[in-house]
Write a protein that holds these residues in place. Structure first.
Motif, PDB file in Angstrom:
ATOM      1  N   ASN A  54      34.214  43.478  51.534  1.00 48.13           N
ATOM      2  CA  ASN A  54      35.270  44.231  50.856  1.00 48.13           C
ATOM      3  C   ASN A  54      36.658  43.649  51.113  1.00 48.13           C
ATOM      4  O   ASN A  54      37.517  43.658  50.226  1.00 48.13           O
ATOM      5  CB  ASN A  54      35.233  45.689  51.301  1.00 48.13           C
ATOM      6  N   GLU A  55      36.888  43.168  52.337  1.00 44.23           N
ATOM      7  CA  GLU A  55      38.218  42.647  52.656  1.00 44.23           C
ATOM      8  C   GLU A  55      38.582  41.457  51.781  1.00 44.23           C
ATOM      9  O   GLU A  55      39.754  41.210  51.498  1.00 44.23           O
ATOM     10  CB  GLU A  55      38.268  42.259  54.127  1.00 44.23           C
ATOM     11  N   GLY A  56      37.572  40.712  51.317  1.00 42.36           N
ATOM     12  CA  GLY A  56      37.855  39.585  50.439  1.00 42.36           C
ATOM     13  C   GLY A  56      38.310  40.004  49.061  1.00 42.36           C
ATOM     14  O   GLY A  56      38.767  39.170  48.255  1.00 42.36           O
ATOM     15  N   LEU A  57      38.184  41.302  48.725  1.00 44.48           N
ATOM     16  CA  LEU A  57      38.589  41.792  47.407  1.00 44.48           C
ATOM     17  C   LEU A  57      40.057  42.196  47.358  1.00 44.48           C
ATOM     18  O   LEU A  57      40.591  42.442  46.275  1.00 44.48           O
ATOM     19  CB  LEU A  57      37.724  42.989  47.006  1.00 44.48           C
ATOM     20  N   VAL A  58      40.692  42.339  48.524  1.00 44.44           N
ATOM     21  CA  VAL A  58      42.103  42.716  48.546  1.00 44.44           C
ATOM     22  C   VAL A  58      42.920  41.619  47.848  1.00 44.44           C
ATOM     23  O   VAL A  58      42.827  40.436  48.185  1.00 44.44           O
ATOM     24  CB  VAL A  58      42.592  42.938  49.989  1.00 44.44           C
ATOM     25  N   GLY A  59      43.708  42.020  46.874  1.00 37.22           N
ATOM     26  CA  GLY A  59      44.508  41.077  46.092  1.00 37.22           C
ATOM     27  C   GLY A  59      43.807  40.587  44.840  1.00 37.22           C
ATOM     28  O   GLY A  59      44.425  39.996  43.950  1.00 37.22           O
ATOM     29  N   TYR A  60      42.498  40.849  44.754  1.00 29.07           N
ATOM     30  CA  TYR A  60      41.751  40.427  43.555  1.00 29.07           C
ATOM     31  C   TYR A  60      42.145  41.314  42.369  1.00 29.07           C
ATOM     32  O   TYR A  60      42.250  42.531  42.486  1.00 29.07           O
ATOM     33  CB  TYR A  60      40.255  40.522  43.822  1.00 29.07           C
ATOM     34  N   ASP A  61      42.355  40.700  41.207  1.00 32.73           N
ATOM     35  CA  ASP A  61      42.789  41.417  40.003  1.00 32.73           C
ATOM     36  C   ASP A  61      41.617  41.513  39.038  1.00 32.73           C
ATOM     37  O   ASP A  61      41.303  40.558  38.312  1.00 32.73           O
ATOM     38  CB  ASP A  61      43.952  40.684  39.339  1.00 32.73           C
ATOM     39  N   PRO A  62      40.926  42.667  38.976  1.00 39.56           N
ATOM     40  CA  PRO A  62      39.776  42.786  38.073  1.00 39.56           C
ATOM     41  C   PRO A  62      40.181  42.797  36.607  1.00 39.56           C
ATOM     42  O   PRO A  62      39.333  42.583  35.733  1.00 39.56           O
ATOM     43  CB  PRO A  62      39.139  44.120  38.496  1.00 39.56           C
ATOM     44  N   TYR A  63      41.463  43.048  36.332  1.00 40.80           N
ATOM     45  CA  TYR A  63      41.908  43.138  34.930  1.00 40.80           C
ATOM     46  C   TYR A  63      41.816  41.794  34.219  1.00 40.80           C
ATOM     47  O   TYR A  63      41.815  41.729  32.984  1.00 40.80           O
ATOM     48  CB  TYR A  63      43.337  43.670  34.878  1.00 40.80           C
ATOM     49  N   ARG A  64      41.701  40.731  35.010  1.00 38.38           N
ATOM     50  CA  ARG A  64      41.569  39.406  34.385  1.00 38.38           C
ATOM     51  C   ARG A  64      40.179  39.169  33.819  1.00 38.38           C
ATOM     52  O   ARG A  64      39.970  38.247  33.045  1.00 38.38           O
ATOM     53  CB  ARG A  64      41.908  38.329  35.420  1.00 38.38           C
ATOM     54  N   MET A  65      39.197  40.002  34.218  1.00 38.28           N
ATOM     55  CA  MET A  65      37.842  39.871  33.698  1.00 38.28           C
ATOM     56  C   MET A  65      37.692  40.739  32.448  1.00 38.28           C
ATOM     57  O   MET A  65      38.103  41.909  32.426  1.00 38.28           O
ATOM     58  CB  MET A  65      36.818  40.301  34.751  1.00 38.28           C
ATOM     59  N   ALA A  66      37.108  40.173  31.394  1.00 33.42           N
ATOM     60  CA  ALA A  66      37.050  40.855  30.105  1.00 33.42           C
ATOM     61  C   ALA A  66      36.315  42.190  30.199  1.00 33.42           C
ATOM     62  O   ALA A  66      36.770  43.208  29.649  1.00 33.42           O
ATOM     63  CB  ALA A  66      36.369  39.952  29.069  1.00 33.42           C
ATOM     64  N   ALA A  67      35.152  42.225  30.887  1.00 32.02           N
ATOM     65  CA  ALA A  67      34.380  43.458  30.967  1.00 32.02           C
ATOM     66  C   ALA A  67      35.150  44.536  31.729  1.00 32.02           C
ATOM     67  O   ALA A  67      35.177  45.699  31.321  1.00 32.02           O
ATOM     68  CB  ALA A  67      33.038  43.195  31.640  1.00 32.02           C
ATOM     69  N   ASP A  68      35.799  44.137  32.844  1.00 31.94           N
ATOM     70  CA  ASP A  68      36.576  45.101  33.619  1.00 31.94           C
ATOM     71  C   ASP A  68      37.793  45.562  32.829  1.00 31.94           C
ATOM     72  O   ASP A  68      38.149  46.746  32.862  1.00 31.94           O
ATOM     73  CB  ASP A  68      37.004  44.488  34.949  1.00 31.94           C
ATOM     74  N   ARG A  69      38.439  44.635  32.122  1.00 32.54           N
ATOM     75  CA  ARG A  69      39.627  45.001  31.344  1.00 32.54           C
ATOM     76  C   ARG A  69      39.279  46.047  30.286  1.00 32.54           C
ATOM     77  O   ARG A  69      39.982  47.046  30.120  1.00 32.54           O
ATOM     78  CB  ARG A  69      40.228  43.765  30.666  1.00 32.54           C
ATOM     79  N   ALA A  70      38.165  45.842  29.584  1.00 36.79           N
ATOM     80  CA  ALA A  70      37.773  46.800  28.553  1.00 36.79           C
ATOM     81  C   ALA A  70      37.479  48.168  29.160  1.00 36.79           C
ATOM     82  O   ALA A  70      37.850  49.209  28.608  1.00 36.79           O
ATOM     83  CB  ALA A  70      36.559  46.283  27.796  1.00 36.79           C
ATOM     84  N   THR A  71      36.799  48.170  30.309  1.00 32.52           N
ATOM     85  CA  THR A  71      36.478  49.445  30.961  1.00 32.52           C
ATOM     86  C   THR A  71      37.739  50.131  31.470  1.00 32.52           C
ATOM     87  O   THR A  71      37.901  51.353  31.329  1.00 32.52           O
ATOM     88  CB  THR A  71      35.513  49.205  32.129  1.00 32.52           C
ATOM     89  N   MET A  72      38.670  49.358  32.059  1.00 31.44           N
ATOM     90  CA  MET A  72      39.913  49.939  32.564  1.00 31.44           C
ATOM     91  C   MET A  72      40.763  50.492  31.422  1.00 31.44           C
ATOM     92  O   MET A  72      41.390  51.555  31.560  1.00 31.44           O
ATOM     93  CB  MET A  72      40.685  48.883  33.365  1.00 31.44           C
ATOM     94  N   ASP A  73      40.783  49.802  30.297  1.00 26.46           N
ATOM     95  CA  ASP A  73      41.532  50.305  29.146  1.00 26.46           C
ATOM     96  C   ASP A  73      40.932  51.608  28.625  1.00 26.46           C
ATOM     97  O   ASP A  73      41.662  52.545  28.259  1.00 26.46           O
ATOM     98  CB  ASP A  73      41.564  49.257  28.027  1.00 26.46           C
ATOM     99  N   ARG A  74      39.583  51.694  28.595  1.00 26.57           N
ATOM    100  CA  ARG A  74      38.950  52.936  28.149  1.00 26.57           C
ATOM    101  C   ARG A  74      39.281  54.075  29.104  1.00 26.57           C
ATOM    102  O   ARG A  74      39.573  55.198  28.679  1.00 26.57           O
ATOM    103  CB  ARG A  74      37.433  52.774  28.085  1.00 26.57           C
ATOM    104  N   ALA A  75      39.207  53.811  30.404  1.00 20.41           N
ATOM    105  CA  ALA A  75      39.521  54.837  31.387  1.00 20.41           C
ATOM    106  C   ALA A  75      40.978  55.289  31.263  1.00 20.41           C
ATOM    107  O   ALA A  75      41.283  56.483  31.336  1.00 20.41           O
ATOM    108  CB  ALA A  75      39.249  54.312  32.798  1.00 20.41           C
ATOM    109  N   ARG A  76      41.876  54.323  31.066  1.00 21.77           N
ATOM    110  CA  ARG A  76      43.300  54.654  30.915  1.00 21.77           C
ATOM    111  C   ARG A  76      43.524  55.570  29.707  1.00 21.77           C
ATOM    112  O   ARG A  76      44.269  56.555  29.764  1.00 21.77           O
ATOM    113  CB  ARG A  76      44.100  53.358  30.733  1.00 21.77           C
ATOM    114  N   ASP A  77      42.862  55.271  28.594  1.00 20.03           N
ATOM    115  CA  ASP A  77      43.078  56.030  27.357  1.00 20.03           C
ATOM    116  C   ASP A  77      42.373  57.386  27.372  1.00 20.03           C
ATOM    117  O   ASP A  77      42.855  58.335  26.751  1.00 20.03           O
ATOM    118  CB  ASP A  77      42.587  55.226  26.144  1.00 20.03           C
TER     119      ASP A  77
END
Length: 612
Positions: A129-152
């Motif tokens: 988990n510590e290796g994920l600190v600073g990682y930006d999932p929004y750069r991944m297409a699948a994560d971006r689509a899911t984050m946009d759906r959650a936001r809306d």
């Protein structure tokens, strides 16, 4: 021609015996078919119950994870700023690693720009988990689509199948491994800003709560508390049953895709119409079902299939038992009828020249005709026929039989009656698992008193003290609960028969109820008792710890009680000592917080220590 004539002559002389055999076989096969249909229907009901229970269990499991995410969002809503230490304290308070094994990582994603959402906090704190600190999932297409759906939408949304980085199991060569799973996002909005519409939500977005869920851990053991564990469950993301879409497989053997290929091929279509095994690499289970469910914006398909051990129970053996019993009875009736026919023919040949022999022969013929008529018209109840014929012989030929002969006939009657009771009890046991469970509010104390009054009326010669606690109310099926209490109180009544002052009590065990967090009820007696080392055999069909010469019974009653209690989601167990009575405990809802088998083991250890 001579051989043909001999055969026809034999058939003409023994026509009644063969007619009896034919009708008996027809009735036997009809009975076997009927019982097999009932067994299959019972299996389908059990399978459907398991599917429903498993589906609800998975829903509850996922809801727990969602509640954790909403709790994390509530932490931010309650504070102007949440530090990393506060985030860690929140996770420690939840006991994340122990109570929520299915969550590999619970994190906070902070918005640092229009397209920048790095992970700021993670828990539990480990190498993966510590290796994920600073990682930006929004750069991944699948994560971006899911984050946009959650936001809306403002709700939890999950990605499709992805890979989650986690620590390797012990003794593994690698430090980290990739596990198949999903990622869930819950949006957080700035306090004080409106977020009632999509536009307002996009403007007020502050970040996300993110959860990484490896599916093998997130859904592990969802069948453990189900009605029948002999069912495989597979979870697919989307409509296709392909390895690419597979999220979870209970036993690691994919079955949905094989069943789909067999049914979808040309040979499978022909096999569906003709029943022949054409084009099938494997016969898909007749007990299988596919259930679509919506999970946080994604459509999942749950595939259930009964494993080979699903039907290995009393119901699966009952058709064979009925068939073999019917064949045995048919051959027995044929043999009796054939011997009677031969006896009549021999009597006719031997008494042609004697008047006395003729009179005896006429009487014998009338009796044989009457007996044969009874045989041919009582085949709908073959066991009852055996009992009836045995009784006729005992009553009409008592003077011609010695004591040993009468004893043998008595044993035949007892065996046929016991077989009849066994078949009736088996059918009653199978009926317990069929039909819908109709729950309603019941006064268990009143129901127990009614059963106790019926037991007193059945044996007015006995004096038994019934102590029944007042005011016990439960939610349950009235018919099934009455059957369970009748068996439990009836057992206590039966096994106290040899006691001068028999006592049977019913009530709620307050200590066990407090310990188990659910009401625990008991039926206790001061009767014969039993050895605790055999306690695990009490609830099996046909399992008896006392011989029929001591106490009558078929060994089905406690198996029926266990099925009824399990249908209500409860547990049943027993304690006892030889010569000191027995106590049967049961619950009528799930959630018991201790293992009865371990509690019994500790009780046995204390008793041994006291004896020493």
């Amino acid at each position: 021609m001579h051989l043909l004539g001999a055969v026809l002559g034999h058939l003409r002389r023994a026509i009644l015996a063969y007619a009896v055999l034919l009708v008996a076989l027809i009735l036997t096969f009809l009975a076997s078919y009927y019982v097999r249909q009932n067994a299959e229907a019972s299996a389908r009901v059990r399978f459907d119950d398991t599917v429903q229970t498993s589906r609800e269990a998975m829903g509850r499991r996922l809801e727990r994870y969602v509640n954790v995410m909403f709790g994390a969002r509530g932490l931010f809503s309650a504070s102007s700023a949440v530090s990393e230490d506060e985030w860690g304290g929140f996770a420690d308070g939840l006991e994340l690693e122990r109570r929520y094994e299915g969550i590999q990582m619970l994190g906070y994603v902070r918005q640092e720009g229009p397209d920048s959402y790095p992970i700021a906090y993670v828990q539990p704190s480990n190498k993966a988990n510590e290796g994920l600190v600073g990682y930006d999932p929004y750069r991944m297409a699948a994560d971006r689509a899911t984050m946009d759906r959650a936001r809306d939408t403002g709700n939890v949304e999950v990605t499709g199948k992805t890979f989650v980085l986690s620590e390797a199991p012990p003794k593994s060569l690698a430090d980290l491994v990739l596990e198949e799973g999903i990622v869930a996002y819950l949006p957080m909005y700035r306090k004080g800003e409106p977020h009632g519409t999509v536009v307002e939500r996009r403007r007020a977005l502050e970040g996300y709560v993110v959860a990484y869920l490896p599916m093998n851990r997130a859904l592990k053991g969802i069948l453990d508390g189900s009605y029948d564990p002999s069912v495989d469950v597979e979870v697919y993301d989307g409509e296709g049953f392909t390895p690419k879409n597979l999220l979870y497989d209970d036993d690691g053997v994919r079955r949905a895709s094989e069943a789909q290929e067999a049914a979808g091929s040309f040979g499978g279509a022909v096999a569906e119409v003709t029943g022949l095994p054409i084009g099938k690499s494997r016969d898909p289970s007749s007990l299988s079902d596919s259930v679509p469910v919506e999970v946080a914006g994604r459509e999942w398909n749950l595939y259930f299939e009964a494993l080979p051990g699903f039907d290995r129970g009393a119901n699966s053996r009952l058709p064979l038992f009925v068939l073999l019993s019917g064949l045995g009875v048919s051959l027995l009736l044929f043999g009796i009828t054939y011997m009677l026919v031969r006896a009549r023919l021999r009597a006719e040949e031997a008494g042609l020249g004697l008047e006395e022999a003729n009179r005896e022969l006429e009487v014998t013929n009338r009796e044989l005709e009457a007996f044969s008529y009874s045989v041919s018209h009582d085949l709908r109840a073959p066991l009852r026929s055996i009992d009836g014929f045995s009784q006729i012989l005992l009553e009409d030929y008592a003077d011609d039989l010695d004591e040993e002969g009468r004893d043998y006939l008595g044993r035949v009657r007892a065996a046929s009656q016991r077989m009849g009771r066994l078949i009736d009890d088996l059918l009653g046991l199978s009926r317990v698992t069929r039909g819908a469970l109709r729950r309603e509010r019941l006064n268990l104390s009143s129901l127990a008193r009614e059963v106790a009054d019926g037991l007193r009326e059945s044996r007015p010669d006995r004096e038994v003290d019934f102590e029944i606690e007042d005011g016990i109310e439960v939610d349950g099926d009235p018919h099934l609960i009455r059957v369970a209490l009748t068996n439990l109180l009836g057992n206590a009544f039966k096994f106290t028969e040899k006691e001068e002052r028999a006592r049977v009590s019913f009530g709620e065990d307050r200590r066990l109820s407090e310990l188990g967090r659910v009401p625990v009820y008991y039926v206790r007696d001061n009767g014969a008792g039993f050895e605790m080392e055999y306690a695990d055999k009490l609830f099996g069909a046909f399992q008896r710890l006392h011989g029929t010469d001591e106490f009558e019974g078929t060994g089905i009653g406690l198996a029926t009680v266990q099925r009824i209690v399990h249908r209500h989601g409860g547990r049943v167990w027993a304690e006892g000592r030889v010569g000191h009575g027995a106590s049967f405990f049961f619950t009528l809802r799930p959630g018991l917080q201790f293992d009865p088998s371990r509690a019994l083991a500790r009780e046995g250890s204390r008793e041994e220590a006291g004896a020493r």
